[in-house]
Design a protein around this motif. Structure first.
Motif, short mmCIF file in Angstrom:
data_model
loop_
_atom_site.label_atom_id
_atom_site.label_comp_id
_atom_site.label_asym_id
_atom_site.label_seq_id
_atom_site.Cartn_x
_atom_site.Cartn_y
_atom_site.Cartn_z
N MET A 34 8.85 -2.23 -5.28
CA MET A 34 8.10 -2.43 -6.52
C MET A 34 8.98 -2.87 -7.68
O MET A 34 8.49 -3.10 -8.78
N SER A 35 10.29 -2.97 -7.47
CA SER A 35 11.27 -3.41 -8.48
C SER A 35 11.24 -2.54 -9.73
O SER A 35 11.47 -3.01 -10.84
N GLU A 36 10.98 -1.27 -9.55
CA GLU A 36 10.88 -0.36 -10.68
C GLU A 36 10.84 1.07 -10.14
O GLU A 36 10.31 1.31 -9.07
N PHE A 37 11.45 1.99 -10.88
CA PHE A 37 11.43 3.39 -10.47
C PHE A 37 10.07 4.00 -10.81
O PHE A 37 9.58 3.82 -11.93
N VAL A 60 13.42 11.02 0.20
CA VAL A 60 14.40 10.27 -0.59
C VAL A 60 14.44 8.81 -0.15
O VAL A 60 14.49 7.90 -0.99
N ILE A 61 14.37 8.58 1.14
CA ILE A 61 14.33 7.19 1.65
C ILE A 61 13.06 6.50 1.17
O ILE A 61 13.10 5.34 0.76
N HIS A 62 11.94 7.22 1.18
CA HIS A 62 10.67 6.64 0.72
C HIS A 62 10.74 6.29 -0.77
O HIS A 62 10.29 5.21 -1.18
N ILE A 63 11.33 7.15 -1.58
CA ILE A 63 11.47 6.87 -3.01
C ILE A 63 12.36 5.66 -3.23
O ILE A 63 12.07 4.79 -4.06
N GLY A 89 0.78 -1.24 0.00
CA GLY A 89 0.00 0.00 0.00
C GLY A 89 0.81 1.28 0.00
O GLY A 89 0.62 2.12 -0.88
N PRO A 90 1.74 1.46 0.94
CA PRO A 90 2.47 2.73 0.97
C PRO A 90 3.41 2.92 -0.22
O PRO A 90 3.90 4.01 -0.45
N PHE A 91 3.67 1.86 -0.97
CA PHE A 91 4.64 1.94 -2.06
C PHE A 91 4.00 1.74 -3.43
O PHE A 91 4.69 1.74 -4.44
N ASP A 92 2.69 1.55 -3.47
CA ASP A 92 2.01 1.22 -4.72
C ASP A 92 1.76 2.46 -5.56
O ASP A 92 0.92 3.28 -5.24
N PHE A 93 2.55 2.60 -6.62
CA PHE A 93 2.35 3.73 -7.53
C PHE A 93 1.72 3.29 -8.84
O PHE A 93 1.51 4.09 -9.73
N LYS A 94 1.39 2.00 -8.94
CA LYS A 94 0.84 1.48 -10.18
C LYS A 94 -0.69 1.51 -10.22
O LYS A 94 -1.29 1.21 -11.24
N THR A 95 -1.32 1.86 -9.11
CA THR A 95 -2.78 1.98 -9.09
C THR A 95 -3.20 3.15 -9.96
O THR A 95 -2.69 4.26 -9.81
N TRP A 120 1.64 9.95 -8.91
CA TRP A 120 2.39 9.56 -7.71
C TRP A 120 3.33 10.69 -7.31
O TRP A 120 3.43 11.05 -6.14
N TRP A 121 4.02 11.27 -8.28
CA TRP A 121 4.95 12.36 -7.99
C TRP A 121 4.21 13.61 -7.50
O TRP A 121 4.72 14.32 -6.63
#
Length: 110
Positions: A66-69, A56-59, A6-12, A75-76
């Motif tokens: 997520m194995s991807e930038f 920066v740590i969160h990014i 959830g906190p890292f999901d930028f693909k939604t 998201w940004w």
């Protein structure tokens, strides 16, 4: 519906009618704002430095999990508004609470 990513999901895909997306965005913004207030209580000033470091740590963690930038604009934008609210909210609280202890730079030498 919510998982550990959830906190890292930028693909939604962003949608104001998608409750999962709304939970992610609202929780990100609230977390960043509260962290800014907590940073103000801990460090008393220079909240922006902690805000940038945590972001920066969160990014970095997001990219690893997520194995991807993250390249998603939404998201940004959410992350950027969170950093701004964390920095501004924390700096304002720090100034109000510790204005007698605040270090003001001497700009006469410039």
């Amino acid at each position: 519906m919510l998982d550990g990513l959830g906190p890292f999901d930028f693909k939604t895909s962003p949608s104001w009618i998608n409750p999962y997306y709304l939970v992610l965005v609202i929780s990100l913004e609230i977390t960043f704002f509260i962290c800014g207030l907590l940073f103000a209580l801990v460090v008393e000033e220079w909240v922006w430095d902690y805000a940038v470091t945590v972001t920066v740590i969160h990014i970095t963690i997001t990219s690893v999990v997520m194995s991807e930038f993250p390249l998603m604009l939404h998201w940004w934008l959410a992350l950027g508004s969170g950093v701004i609210s964390m920095t501004c909210g924390g700096q304002i609280l720090a100034y109000c609470l510790f204005k007698d202890n605040f270090i003001y730079p001497i700009l006469d030498d410039f």
